[in-house]
Design a protein around this motif. Structure first.
Motif, PDB file in Angstrom:
ATOM      1  N   ASN A   1     -29.189  79.317  45.075  1.00 23.77           N
ATOM      2  CA  ASN A   1     -27.784  79.079  44.737  1.00 23.77           C
ATOM      3  C   ASN A   1     -26.811  79.897  45.584  1.00 23.77           C
ATOM      4  OD1 ASN A   1     -28.116  81.628  43.710  1.00 23.77           O
ATOM      5  ND2 ASN A   1     -27.156  81.200  41.744  1.00 23.77           N
TER       6      ASN A   1
ATOM      7  N   VAL B   1     -21.729  70.079  49.526  1.00 26.23           N
ATOM      8  CA  VAL B   1     -22.689  69.127  48.986  1.00 26.23           C
ATOM      9  C   VAL B   1     -22.624  67.857  49.825  1.00 26.23           C
ATOM     10  CG1 VAL B   1     -23.294  67.744  46.961  1.00 26.23           C
ATOM     11  CG2 VAL B   1     -22.454  70.075  46.664  1.00 26.23           C
TER      12      VAL B   1
ATOM     13  N   THR C   1     -17.641  72.572  47.640  1.00 33.70           N
ATOM     14  CA  THR C   1     -17.551  72.903  46.218  1.00 33.70           C
ATOM     15  C   THR C   1     -16.498  73.968  45.940  1.00 33.70           C
ATOM     16  OG1 THR C   1     -19.211  74.660  46.352  1.00 33.70           O
ATOM     17  CG2 THR C   1     -20.002  72.412  45.908  1.00 33.70           C
TER      18      THR C   1
ATOM     19  N   PHE D   1     -23.719  77.962  44.136  1.00 30.20           N
ATOM     20  CA  PHE D   1     -23.850  76.602  43.626  1.00 30.20           C
ATOM     21  C   PHE D   1     -25.279  76.156  43.889  1.00 30.20           C
ATOM     22  CE2 PHE D   1     -23.593  72.018  43.619  1.00 30.20           C
ATOM     23  CZ  PHE D   1     -22.683  71.738  42.620  1.00 30.20           C
TER      24      PHE D   1
ATOM     25  N   SER E   1     -28.283  73.254  42.621  1.00 34.88           N
ATOM     26  CA  SER E   1     -28.586  71.861  42.926  1.00 34.88           C
ATOM     27  C   SER E   1     -28.167  70.961  41.773  1.00 34.88           C
ATOM     28  CB  SER E   1     -30.094  71.691  43.148  1.00 34.88           C
ATOM     29  OG  SER E   1     -30.532  72.468  44.221  1.00 34.88           O
ATOM     30  N   ILE E   2     -27.980  69.692  42.094  1.00 37.97           N
ATOM     31  CA  ILE E   2     -27.739  68.664  41.081  1.00 37.97           C
ATOM     32  C   ILE E   2     -28.972  67.780  41.096  1.00 37.97           C
ATOM     33  CG2 ILE E   2     -26.319  66.702  40.394  1.00 37.97           C
ATOM     34  CD1 ILE E   2     -24.004  68.084  41.958  1.00 37.97           C
ATOM     35  N   ILE E   3     -29.639  67.673  39.948  1.00 38.94           N
ATOM     36  CA  ILE E   3     -30.889  66.924  39.868  1.00 38.94           C
ATOM     37  C   ILE E   3     -30.760  65.879  38.760  1.00 38.94           C
ATOM     38  CG2 ILE E   3     -33.370  67.075  39.488  1.00 38.94           C
ATOM     39  CD1 ILE E   3     -33.143  70.039  40.334  1.00 38.94           C
ATOM     40  N   ALA E   4     -30.941  64.605  39.130  1.00 44.48           N
ATOM     41  CA  ALA E   4     -30.816  63.513  38.167  1.00 44.48           C
ATOM     42  C   ALA E   4     -32.079  63.377  37.315  1.00 44.48           C
ATOM     43  CB  ALA E   4     -30.518  62.208  38.901  1.00 44.48           C
TER      44      ALA E   4
ATOM     45  N   VAL F   1     -28.539  67.616  46.376  1.00 49.27           N
ATOM     46  CA  VAL F   1     -28.341  66.603  45.346  1.00 49.27           C
ATOM     47  C   VAL F   1     -29.570  65.702  45.359  1.00 49.27           C
ATOM     48  CG1 VAL F   1     -26.915  64.666  44.566  1.00 49.27           C
ATOM     49  CG2 VAL F   1     -25.840  66.671  45.611  1.00 49.27           C
TER      50      VAL F   1
ATOM     51  N   SER G   1     -32.203  60.078  40.872  1.00 45.15           N
ATOM     52  CA  SER G   1     -33.141  59.871  39.771  1.00 45.15           C
ATOM     53  C   SER G   1     -34.463  59.291  40.280  1.00 45.15           C
ATOM     54  CB  SER G   1     -32.529  58.950  38.718  1.00 45.15           C
ATOM     55  OG  SER G   1     -32.230  57.698  39.284  1.00 45.15           O
TER      56      SER G   1
ATOM     57  N   TYR H   1     -28.845  65.336  50.595  1.00 45.12           N
ATOM     58  CA  TYR H   1     -28.795  64.289  49.570  1.00 45.12           C
ATOM     59  C   TYR H   1     -30.102  63.506  49.598  1.00 45.12           C
ATOM     60  CZ  TYR H   1     -27.461  60.053  47.127  1.00 45.12           C
ATOM     61  OH  TYR H   1     -27.413  59.005  46.241  1.00 45.12           O
TER      62      TYR H   1
END
Length: 85
Positions: free
Chosen positions: A8, A18, A27, A32, A34-37, A53, A56, A69
């Motif tokens: 982070n 991002v 951001t 920051f 991660s963004i994980i679906a 990022v 899903s 991404y």
């Protein structure tokens, strides 16, 4: 998964950006993760760099280092050898 690392903080102390399909988004934050679906699986000793990022239904294999991404349904793995007795 056990042993997955989410970084982070950038080594250069800069703000984390991002990568998104429409372009790069700053951001405005120095920390920051991660963004994980949903329905994403990560293998042991996998690492996600700041600002990653993950879509899903993604499968990230053991020992992988990921950044940027990752689109829905991707399968990412490192090369490894298999042997039989």
């Amino acid at each position: 998964s056990a042993g997955t690392v989410l970084a982070n903080y950038r080594f250069d102390h800069a703000e984390v950006s991002v990568q998104m399909p429409a372009g790069i988004v700053n951001t405005g934050r120095k920390k920051f993760g991660s963004i994980i679906a949903k329905n994403t699986i990560t293998g042991v000793n996998s690492s996600l760099m700041p600002g990653t990022v993950v879509g899903s239904n993604v499968k990230i294999g053991s020992g992988c280092t990921i950044k940027g991404y990752i689109k829905d349904g991707s399968v990412i793995h490192s090369q490894f050898s298999h042997y039989e007795k």
